[in-house]
Design an enzyme around this catalytic site. Structure first.
Site, PDB file in Angstrom:
ATOM      1  N   MET A   1       0.734  -1.183  -0.069  1.00 38.54           N
ATOM      2  CA  MET A   1       0.065  -0.081  -0.038  1.00 38.54           C
ATOM      3  C   MET A   1       0.960   1.490  -0.117  1.00 38.54           C
ATOM      4  O   MET A   1       0.632   2.231  -0.823  1.00 38.54           O
ATOM      5  CB  MET A   1      -1.018  -0.113   1.260  1.00 38.54           C
ATOM      6  N   THR A  26       8.998  -9.524  -4.867  1.00 39.56           N
ATOM      7  CA  THR A  26       9.440 -10.451  -3.994  1.00 39.56           C
ATOM      8  C   THR A  26       8.433 -11.784  -4.793  1.00 39.56           C
ATOM      9  O   THR A  26       8.754 -12.884  -4.461  1.00 39.56           O
ATOM     10  CB  THR A  26       8.930 -10.436  -2.744  1.00 39.56           C
ATOM     11  N   CYS A 124       4.760   6.313  11.678  1.00 40.77           N
ATOM     12  CA  CYS A 124       4.120   7.614  11.350  1.00 40.77           C
ATOM     13  C   CYS A 124       3.456   8.421  12.142  1.00 40.77           C
ATOM     14  O   CYS A 124       3.302   9.702  11.691  1.00 40.77           O
ATOM     15  CB  CYS A 124       2.730   6.719  10.422  1.00 40.77           C
ATOM     16  N   GLN A 151      -5.517   6.569  15.753  1.00 41.08           N
ATOM     17  CA  GLN A 151      -4.913   6.078  14.547  1.00 41.08           C
ATOM     18  C   GLN A 151      -5.813   5.251  13.684  1.00 41.08           C
ATOM     19  O   GLN A 151      -6.538   4.500  14.011  1.00 41.08           O
ATOM     20  CB  GLN A 151      -3.560   5.265  15.105  1.00 41.08           C
ATOM     21  N   SER A 154      -5.385   2.246   8.291  1.00 42.76           N
ATOM     22  CA  SER A 154      -4.234   1.789   7.100  1.00 42.76           C
ATOM     23  C   SER A 154      -2.904   1.821   8.019  1.00 42.76           C
ATOM     24  O   SER A 154      -2.159   0.935   7.264  1.00 42.76           O
ATOM     25  CB  SER A 154      -4.193   3.348   6.372  1.00 42.76           C
ATOM     26  N   GLY A 155      -2.843   2.206   9.132  1.00 44.63           N
ATOM     27  CA  GLY A 155      -1.802   2.032  10.020  1.00 44.63           C
ATOM     28  C   GLY A 155      -1.410   0.515  10.114  1.00 44.63           C
ATOM     29  O   GLY A 155      -0.251  -0.017  10.307  1.00 44.63           O
ATOM     30  N   ARG A 254      -6.496   2.790  18.193  1.00 46.53           N
ATOM     31  CA  ARG A 254      -6.861   2.507  16.774  1.00 46.53           C
ATOM     32  C   ARG A 254      -8.484   3.150  16.578  1.00 46.53           C
ATOM     33  O   ARG A 254      -8.893   2.525  17.613  1.00 46.53           O
ATOM     34  CB  ARG A 254      -6.742   1.233  16.553  1.00 46.53           C
ATOM     35  N   HIS A 261      -4.120   9.747  10.692  1.00 40.54           N
ATOM     36  CA  HIS A 261      -3.857   9.752  12.280  1.00 40.54           C
ATOM     37  C   HIS A 261      -4.313  11.119  12.735  1.00 40.54           C
ATOM     38  O   HIS A 261      -3.941  12.022  12.262  1.00 40.54           O
ATOM     39  CB  HIS A 261      -2.495   9.226  12.425  1.00 40.54           C
TER      40      HIS A 261
HETATM   41  N1  HSE Z   1       2.390   1.725  13.411  1.00 41.26           N
HETATM   42  C1  HSE Z   1       1.613   2.492  12.865  1.00 41.26           C
HETATM   43  C2  HSE Z   1       0.144   2.119  12.952  1.00 41.26           C
HETATM   44  C3  HSE Z   1       1.769   2.651  11.311  1.00 41.26           C
HETATM   45  O1  HSE Z   1       0.052   0.860  13.374  1.00 41.26           O
HETATM   46  O2  HSE Z   1      -0.698   3.001  12.855  1.00 41.26           O
HETATM   47  C4  HSE Z   1       2.864   3.259  10.763  1.00 41.26           C
HETATM   48  O3  HSE Z   1       4.017   3.644  11.224  1.00 41.26           O
END
Ligand code: HSE
Length: 357
Positions: A1, A26, A124, A151, A154-155, A254, A261
Site C-alpha cells: 500500500m 518478491t 507514522c 490512529q 491504514s496503519g 486505533r 492519524h
Molecule cells: N504503526 C503505525 C500504526 C503505522 O499502526 O498506525 C505506521 O508507522
C-alpha cells in the site's frame, strides 16, 4: 500500500525524470513492471542479492521482514549504495538516519556528507507529530509531550482497511436505523448485537473497530507500554538529533478512520510562552502546516481525517493553554498516515540524494 502511494506521488511530481528506475518484486518477478513513462520492463527478483547490488539506490516499501532478510546480505556483499525504506528494522541502528527532511534536513545533509548509507522513514505517528510541532522543539520550548493518538486503520495494513469498511457495512445494515420512529435504544441493541455476533468480521483487528475503538497498537514492550507508544520517545529524539532526551509518552489508540492519524498533544513548555508567539511559531513550522483557529466552524471544516486524507496538509488546531497551568499547552493535529507518515519522506530522500531537492 505504501509502495502504491509512493509510486503515485513520484509520478505526480515527475520524479522519474531524474533517474532510471528498476522495479523489483518478491512475488511477481518476470511479470510486467509499472510503466512510469519509460516503457514497461519485467520485474526483477527482489530476493536476488546480486541483482539488487547493481543498483545505486534501493527504495523498499516491502516491510521489516524483507529488510531483515536482504539488507545485511547486501551490505556483506560489499554493496555501498543508499538504502531507503520505511520499516522499523534499521531505524534505531546507530548508523541509520530517520528521514523527515522538513524537520531534520540538516541532519540528513550532514549524514550524506559523512557517508551514511541507510536512510529510514520514521514511525507514522512520530513523523506526523513532528511535522505539526517540530517548530516548538526547534525553539527549545518543550519539556515533555504526552500524545493521545487516534490512529487510522491504514496503519495496520490494507486488509485492516477493508475489514473496517466491512464492519461499517455490517453495522449499516441494522434495519432499525431505517425506521425514524423506532426507539433509539432498540437501534443501539441491534448494533451491539451485530458487533458481538460470531460472524462480525474481525479476523484482522481481533475486535470491533467500527462503532468502537481499540486502545492497543502493536505488541507489549516494557512497563506496560506498547511498541507504538515506545517509538514516540526514541524516534522523536533521534529525528531531532537531541543529546539529552525529551520525554514523549502517551496512549496509542486505533479508531475507525481510514488513512489519517490524529493526535491530541499535551505539551509541557519550559516556561509560560504567550499563545500568539506559539501560534506564529507553529504557522512558520513548514509549508504544509495549516494552522486552524480554535473555533467550531474551522475545526469541523479543516481539522479531521475527512478533511485532510489524500493531501500533504498537516492541520494543527485546538491550540490553547490548559487549566493545568500556563506552561501546559494543548494541541490537536491530523495527517495522512500514508503520505507524510510513510511515502513522502522516502521520495524526498531520493531527490535529496540526487541533489534535486
Ligand atoms: N504503526 C503505525 C500504526 C503505522 O499502526 O498506525 C505506521 O508507522
Amino acid at each position: 500500500m505504501v509502495g502504491s502511494v509512493l509510486l503515485e506521488r513520484m509520478k505526480a511530481e515527475n520524479d522519474f525524470a531524474s533517474f532510471d528506475p528498476v522495479f523489483f518484486s518478491t512475488s511477481q518477478a518476470g511479470q510486467d513492471g509499472p510503466d512510469v513513462g519509460k516503457g514497461k520492463a519485467p520485474l526483477r527478483d527482489a530476493n536476488d542479492i546480486a541483482a539488487l547490488a547493481e543498483m545505486d539506490m534501493i527504495v523498499s516499501c516491502q516491510g521489516g521482514d524483507y529488510t531483515t532478510a536482504v539488507h545485511s546480505p547486501l551490505r556483506s556483499s560489499g554493496w555501498s549504495g543508499l538504502w531507503i525504506d520505511a520499516a522499523s528494522t534499521l531505524r534505531m541502528a546507530q548508523d541509520a538516519v530517520i528521514i523527515l527532511d522538513p524537520v531534520n534536513r540538516k541532519n540528513i545533509d550532514q549524514a550524506l556528507a559523512a557517508g551514511t548509507k541507510d536512510f529510514i522513514g520514521g514511525n507514522c505517528t512520530v513523523s506526523l507529530m513532528l511535522m505539526a510541532i517540530g517548530s516548538l522543539f526547534d525553539k527549545g520550548w518543550v519539556e515533555w509531550v504526552n500524545a493521545s493518538t487516534y490512529q487510522a486503520a491504514s496503519g495496520a495494513g490494507a486488509r485492516n482497511m477493508r475489514e473496517l469498511v466491512l464492519q461499517m457495512r455490517a453495522l449499516g445494515a441494522c434495519k432499525t436505523a431505517d425506521d425514524p420512529r423506532a426507539a433509539i435504544l432498540d437501534l443501539d441493541r441491534e448494533v451491539q448485537g451485530v458487533m458481538q455476533a460470531d460472524q462480525f468480521p474481525q479476523d484482522e483487528f481481533g475486535a470491533a473497530l467500527a462503532g468502537s475503538l481499540i486502545p492497543w497498537i502493536d505488541k507489549l514492550v516494557e512497563e506496560g507500554q506498547t511498541r507504538e507508544e515506545w517509538k514516540g520517545m526514541v524516534e522523536t529524539n533521534k529525528i531531532l538529533g537531541l543529546h539529552s532526551s525529551i520525554p514523549v509518552d502517551g496512549t496509542c489508540v486505533r479508531i475507525g478512520a481510514m488513512r489519517s492519524h490524529s493526535q491530541a498533544l499535551t505539551i509541557k513548555l519550559k516556561r509560560d510562552i504567550p499563545l500568539d508567539e506559539i501560534e506564529a511559531t507553529l504557522r512558520a513550522g513548514n509549508e504544509w502546516v495549516d494552522f486552524v483557529a480554535n473555533n467550531k466552524a474551522d475545526t469541523l471544516q479543516r481539522l479531521s481525517p475527512a478533511a485532510c486524507s489524500g493531501t500533504l496538509t498537516i492541520p494543527v488546531g485546538r491550540v490553547r493553554k490548559m487549566k493545568l497551568g500556563p506552561e501546559y499547552l494543548s494541541v490537536y493535529t491530523v495527517g495522512d498516515q500514508l503520505l507524510w507518515g510513510a511515502a513522502e519522506p522516502l521520495r524526498r530522500m531520493v531527490l535529496i540524494a540526487l541533489n534535486k531537492l
